[in-house]
Scaffold this motif. Structure first.
Motif, short mmCIF file in Angstrom:
data_model
loop_
_atom_site.label_atom_id
_atom_site.label_comp_id
_atom_site.label_asym_id
_atom_site.label_seq_id
_atom_site.Cartn_x
_atom_site.Cartn_y
_atom_site.Cartn_z
N THR A 105 -10.75 -34.39 -20.61
CA THR A 105 -9.84 -33.54 -21.40
C THR A 105 -10.60 -32.42 -22.09
O THR A 105 -10.14 -31.27 -22.13
CB THR A 105 -9.11 -34.42 -22.43
N LYS A 106 -11.75 -32.75 -22.63
CA LYS A 106 -12.56 -31.72 -23.31
C LYS A 106 -12.99 -30.63 -22.34
O LYS A 106 -12.96 -29.43 -22.66
CB LYS A 106 -13.77 -32.37 -23.95
N ALA A 107 -13.39 -31.04 -21.11
CA ALA A 107 -13.82 -30.06 -20.11
C ALA A 107 -12.67 -29.15 -19.71
O ALA A 107 -12.84 -27.93 -19.56
CB ALA A 107 -14.38 -30.79 -18.89
N ILE A 108 -11.47 -29.73 -19.54
CA ILE A 108 -10.30 -28.92 -19.19
C ILE A 108 -9.95 -27.97 -20.32
O ILE A 108 -9.61 -26.80 -20.10
CB ILE A 108 -9.10 -29.84 -18.86
N ALA A 109 -10.05 -28.47 -21.56
CA ALA A 109 -9.75 -27.61 -22.72
C ALA A 109 -10.70 -26.42 -22.80
O ALA A 109 -10.31 -25.31 -23.19
CB ALA A 109 -9.81 -28.43 -24.00
N GLU A 110 -11.95 -26.64 -22.41
CA GLU A 110 -12.91 -25.54 -22.40
C GLU A 110 -12.53 -24.50 -21.36
O GLU A 110 -12.61 -23.29 -21.60
CB GLU A 110 -14.33 -26.06 -22.14
N LEU A 111 -12.12 -24.96 -20.19
CA LEU A 111 -11.69 -24.04 -19.14
C LEU A 111 -10.43 -23.27 -19.55
O LEU A 111 -10.25 -22.11 -19.17
CB LEU A 111 -11.43 -24.81 -17.84
N ASP A 112 -9.56 -23.95 -20.30
CA ASP A 112 -8.29 -23.35 -20.73
C ASP A 112 -8.38 -22.69 -22.10
O ASP A 112 -7.36 -22.34 -22.68
CB ASP A 112 -7.18 -24.41 -20.76
N LYS A 113 -9.58 -22.53 -22.63
CA LYS A 113 -9.74 -22.02 -23.99
C LYS A 113 -9.02 -20.69 -24.24
O LYS A 113 -8.33 -20.54 -25.26
CB LYS A 113 -11.22 -21.89 -24.35
N PRO A 114 -9.14 -19.70 -23.35
CA PRO A 114 -8.41 -18.44 -23.60
C PRO A 114 -6.90 -18.66 -23.72
O PRO A 114 -6.25 -18.05 -24.59
CB PRO A 114 -8.76 -17.59 -22.38
N LEU A 115 -6.35 -19.51 -22.86
CA LEU A 115 -4.92 -19.79 -22.91
C LEU A 115 -4.55 -20.50 -24.21
O LEU A 115 -3.58 -20.13 -24.88
CB LEU A 115 -4.53 -20.65 -21.71
N LEU A 116 -5.32 -21.53 -24.58
CA LEU A 116 -5.02 -22.29 -25.79
C LEU A 116 -5.17 -21.43 -27.04
O LEU A 116 -4.36 -21.52 -27.97
CB LEU A 116 -5.93 -23.52 -25.87
N ASP A 117 -6.20 -20.59 -27.06
CA ASP A 117 -6.39 -19.71 -28.22
C ASP A 117 -5.22 -18.75 -28.36
O ASP A 117 -4.75 -18.48 -29.48
CB ASP A 117 -7.69 -18.92 -28.07
N ALA A 118 -4.75 -18.23 -27.24
CA ALA A 118 -3.63 -17.29 -27.28
C ALA A 118 -2.35 -17.98 -27.74
O ALA A 118 -1.55 -17.40 -28.48
CB ALA A 118 -3.44 -16.65 -25.91
N LEU A 119 -2.16 -19.22 -27.32
CA LEU A 119 -0.99 -19.99 -27.78
C LEU A 119 -1.08 -20.26 -29.28
O LEU A 119 -0.09 -20.11 -30.01
CB LEU A 119 -0.89 -21.31 -27.02
N ASN A 120 -2.26 -20.67 -29.72
CA ASN A 120 -2.44 -20.93 -31.15
C ASN A 120 -2.20 -19.68 -32.00
O ASN A 120 -1.67 -19.76 -33.11
CB ASN A 120 -3.85 -21.48 -31.41
#
Length: 564
Positions: free
Chosen positions: A393-408
């Motif tokens: 999960t942590k590795a996927i979150a790192e890959l998706d960081k730009p997406l997650l940051d934009a959502l946040n």
């Protein structure tokens, strides 16, 4: 659920590890020779001492006639003392070429091997084990998985065992007679003709168990065909293959719901399953003396058929069988717009130009599907939650960081799931609470889908919603995406209070990390509940069929069930 052990990292084990010095085959053969010696002599302590102190043994029907996970060397030893002699394991054979050294992380390694065995004169099984290094230079088992594969003397009627008799001009009449049950009753009556009911039916048919699938809609596949028009599967096609008949190689990666509906209809025809459509189960009761079910079904014209000798009554009605969870808020009766639950949503075209508020919210597999199912099952849920799922999960979150940051940045609150395990534990615990992105995330980022999550909903006004901080939100349509209630409420509707009260919980994880109530003993004789995604059903419907066949042939032993 029992708190998992830490991952067996090199630091945790106190070992110095170099893959260059590892002969995986030799290590496995030596360990397995000791394992076999202790197993055939019914030496539970001897077998148990081959396991690390922090270890797991997951069994599916082979030694327990249940789904169990034993956590820790002490519990493994007790399980073996209780079941090793009873199960009569014999003819253990290590599979050629199976020992492989794997390093899933820089500080983690194990040797994985597979083996086959017999269970007295009853069953055939296979196992998957993983050995980890010890500080004294030895190797011990960290995780063992044993699975009942088949019943001796009752193989599936497929391949070389298929029907080889010519059928000159009589097949049509034979099928009509088989489906009609004019002068007979099926051994198993399956309620629900979606993918789950069809797969159970196919598994039973291949084992020679008479079945009837009762589906309330006019056509097989309507459970997908009649849902909202934009629906498609979020799981890739290679994850979703069905028993005996995989999807063709040109099938789209993500199946449109209407296309899947057509596939299910063709699957029922190709597999020659006995299905009655436009037929509804109205009530069912258990004869406590004979342990047989009386089940009444009603046809579209209002006529009824009563079965009195059903041995196995199988619910394949899914999580949506529960009553839609529709919260109650002050002012709902005064709201002049439309209030619906996501279950009743069909098309966004119905809401064009309206203010809609929603409350709540590749690579082909190189491993054969049957083996992939077993490899997946060989990792107990408790072990996955000990660090493996968190790392992924942590590795996927790192890959998706730009997406997650934009959502946040837009105010969308994200998390990494229960205990940081991603969507998996949410799915097994709650059957929801997660979102697999197919485009909505970018629409939120772009402002095309707006959010309000700064205050709890308090009630309705005539023209919208009112929140606890005093703010209001205008709305023409309010859609509740708030899930469903307990599926036992649906059992209660069909079978009454007494039977529903006896039923064990359905779904969610128990203390051993196994999913409650499905694929095995539900607490009522001859009653089964089968649900899950296509992959779970593909694998576990055979477990259901094996149990039923074993019961019908007098081969079923005693369940070794968890006391919880």
């Amino acid at each position: 659920m029992v708190h998992p052990f830490p991952l067996p990292t090199f630091d945790h084990l106190g070992v110095q590890f170099s893959p260059l010095n590892i002969d995986a085959t030799k290590i496995t053969q030596e360990w397995f020779a000791s394992f076999e010696k202790y197993v055939v002599s019914n030496d539970a302590n001897g077998v148990g001492n081959l396991f690390a102190g922090e270890s797991y043994w997951r069994d599916m029907l082979a030694l327990t006639w249940d789904f169990r996970t034993f956590i820790g060397q002490d519990k493994i030893k007790q399980f073996l003392k209780d079941r090793l002699d009873v199960s009569k394991l014999n003819d253990l054979k290590l599979r050629d070429g199976s020992p492989t050294l794997s390093q899933p992380g820089p500080d983690l390694a194990w040797i994985q091997f597979m083996f086959d065995f017999k269970l007295g004169q009853v069953g055939l099984g296979m196992g998957i084990g993983r050995l980890i290094p010890q500080s004294d230079g030895s190797w011990k088992c960290h995780c063992m998985y044993t699975n009942l594969e088949d019943l001796q003397g009752f193989p599936e009627q497929i391949g070389a065992l298929r029907n080889a008799e010519p059928s000159h001009g009589v097949w049509t009449e034979q099928r009509k007679k088989e489906v009609a049950f004019e002068d007979s009753e099926p051994v198993a009556l399956i309620m629900g003709g979606g993918q789950c009911g069809l797969e159970v039916g196919a598994r039973l048919k291949m084992l020679g168990v008479s079945h009837l699938i009762v589906e309330k809609t006019p056509r097989v596949g309507d459970n997908w065909r009649n849902r909202y028009e934009a629906l498609c599967l979020h799981d890739p096609v290679w994850y979703d293959h069905m028993p005996y008949l995989p999807f063709p190689p040109n099938w789209p990666v993500y199946s449109p719901s209407v296309k899947l509906a057509g596939w299910l209809e063709s699957y029922a025809e190709t597999m020659e399953l006995n299905v009655w459509t436009s037929t509804t189960v109205t009530k069912a009761s258990l004869n406590e003396q004979t342990k047989e079910w009386k089940v009444t079904v009603q046809f579209a014209d209002g006529k009824e058929r009563e079965f009195r000798r059903i041995k196995h009554f199988i619910f394949c009605t899914g999580v949506a069988a529960g009553i839609p969870n529709m919260p109650s808020y002050p002012g709902m009766d005064a709201f002049k717009g439309q209030i619906i639950h996501s279950f009743h949503h069909k098309s966004a075209k119905d809401h064009v130009g309206k203010k809609v508020v929603i409350v709540g919210l590749y690579s082909e597999n190189a491993v054969p599907t049957d083996l992939a199912d077993r490899l997946n099952a060989s990792f107990p849920n408790t072990l996955l939650n000990s660090g493996l799922a968190q790392a992924t999960t942590k590795a996927i979150a790192e890959l998706d960081k730009p997406l997650l940051d934009a959502l946040n940045k837009r105010g969308f609150r994200t998390n990494l799931g229960i205990d940081g395990t991603g969507f998996g534990k949410l799915a097994w615990s709650r059957a929801g609470g997660y979102y697999l992105d197919v485009g909505a995330s970018q629409m939120i980022i772009d402002g095309k889908i707006k959010l309000k999550n700064d205050s709890q909903l308090e009630g309705f006004t005539e023209t919208g919603l009112r929140f606890e901080d005093g703010s209001e939100l205008p709305a023409d349509v309010v859609l509740f995406a708030t899930g469903f209630g307990d599926v036992r409420d649906f059992i209660r509707k069909i079978c009454g209070d007494e039977i529903a009260t006896k039923c064990k919980p359905v779904w969610g994880l128990n203390e051993e990390g196994e999913i409650n109530g499905i694929y095995r003993d539900l607490g009522v004789p001859g009653m089964w509940y089968v649900m899950g995604n296509l992959a779970l059903e593909r694998f576990h419907t055979k477990h259901v069929a094996l149990q039923i066949k074993a019961m019908e042939e007098g081969l079923f032993g005693t369940r070794y069930s968890a006391d919880m």
